[in-house]
Design a protein around this motif. Structure first.
Motif, short mmCIF file in Angstrom:
data_model
loop_
_atom_site.label_atom_id
_atom_site.label_comp_id
_atom_site.label_asym_id
_atom_site.label_seq_id
_atom_site.Cartn_x
_atom_site.Cartn_y
_atom_site.Cartn_z
N LYS A 31 0.84 -1.19 0.00
CA LYS A 31 0.00 0.00 0.00
C LYS A 31 0.88 1.25 0.00
O LYS A 31 1.93 1.29 0.64
CB LYS A 31 -0.90 0.01 1.23
CG LYS A 31 -1.91 -1.12 1.20
CD LYS A 31 -2.78 -1.11 2.40
CE LYS A 31 -3.74 -2.27 2.34
NZ LYS A 31 -4.55 -2.37 3.52
N THR A 32 0.41 2.26 -0.71
CA THR A 32 1.14 3.52 -0.75
C THR A 32 0.90 4.27 0.55
O THR A 32 -0.08 4.00 1.27
CB THR A 32 0.66 4.38 -1.94
OG1 THR A 32 -0.72 4.70 -1.74
CG2 THR A 32 0.85 3.64 -3.26
N PRO A 33 1.75 5.24 0.88
CA PRO A 33 1.53 6.03 2.10
C PRO A 33 0.17 6.74 2.09
O PRO A 33 -0.45 6.91 3.13
CB PRO A 33 2.69 7.02 2.09
CG PRO A 33 3.75 6.37 1.29
CD PRO A 33 3.04 5.55 0.26
N GLU A 34 -0.29 7.15 0.90
CA GLU A 34 -1.58 7.82 0.82
C GLU A 34 -2.71 6.86 1.19
O GLU A 34 -3.65 7.23 1.91
CB GLU A 34 -1.82 8.37 -0.60
CG GLU A 34 -0.90 9.50 -1.00
CD GLU A 34 0.46 9.02 -1.50
OE1 GLU A 34 0.59 7.83 -1.89
OE2 GLU A 34 1.40 9.83 -1.47
N GLU A 35 -2.61 5.61 0.72
CA GLU A 35 -3.63 4.62 1.05
C GLU A 35 -3.62 4.30 2.54
O GLU A 35 -4.67 4.18 3.16
CB GLU A 35 -3.40 3.34 0.25
CG GLU A 35 -3.68 3.47 -1.24
CD GLU A 35 -3.30 2.23 -2.02
OE1 GLU A 35 -3.93 1.98 -3.05
OE2 GLU A 35 -2.36 1.52 -1.60
N LEU A 36 -2.43 4.19 3.11
CA LEU A 36 -2.33 3.92 4.54
C LEU A 36 -2.92 5.08 5.35
O LEU A 36 -3.61 4.86 6.35
CB LEU A 36 -0.86 3.69 4.93
CG LEU A 36 -0.23 2.40 4.39
CD1 LEU A 36 1.26 2.39 4.69
CD2 LEU A 36 -0.90 1.19 5.00
#
Length: 153
Positions: free
Chosen positions: A89-94
């Motif tokens: 997962k990307t940091p934005e998704e997290l």
């Protein structure tokens, strides 16, 4: 094995390095196979236990006429077999997931009410401005009255 053979083996006097490497590789393969088999047995054991639990849950659902939630089934299907191969997962998704988890039902309701109140305020203010402009015959700059939030007895 005596001390002289240990020293000779450490210095390189022993010619059985290829045999030792082959034995070590074979031992490592056997160890990896044993680990894999143990993991499979563990997964099978837990799968059976979960089946028994699900059977008990279904009996309770049937007894009390409770509908089954399909959310859990979808969640299990989306997980890959090997956790190392799952999509990262990307940091934005997290960050988005963390924000959703932080917002409970009360916070969501509060935010919804706040946005609706702000929309109503802007609508009322725009209607007040339009009314003031239509009443303004001289072309003077209209004055916007502040909204009163307290109740008048």
């Amino acid at each position: 094995m005596n001390a002289a053979s240990i020293v000779a083996g450490a210095v390189g006097g022993d010619g059985d390095d290829s045999d030792d490497k082959e034995k070590e590789e074979e031992a490592e393969r056997e160890r990896q196979e044993a680990i894999r088999e143990a993991e499979e047995r563990r997964k099978e054991k837990h799968r059976k236990m979960e089946e028994e639990r699900e059977k008990m849950r279904q009996e309770i659902r049937d007894k009390y006429k409770i509908p089954k939630k399909e959310e859990m089934v979808e969640q299990q299907q989306s997980e890959p077999d090997n956790p190392l191969m799952r999509k990262k997962k990307t940091p934005e998704e997290l960050a988005a997931e963390a924000e959703l988890e932080d917002q409970d039902e009360f916070t969501k309701l509060k935010n919804t009410i706040e946005t609706q109140v702000n929309e109503l305020k802007s609508q009322i203010e725009s209607k007040c401005v339009m009314q003031m402009e239509s009443d303004n015959i001289c072309g003077e700059r209209p004055y916007i009255l502040p909204l009163r939030t307290e109740r008048i007895p």
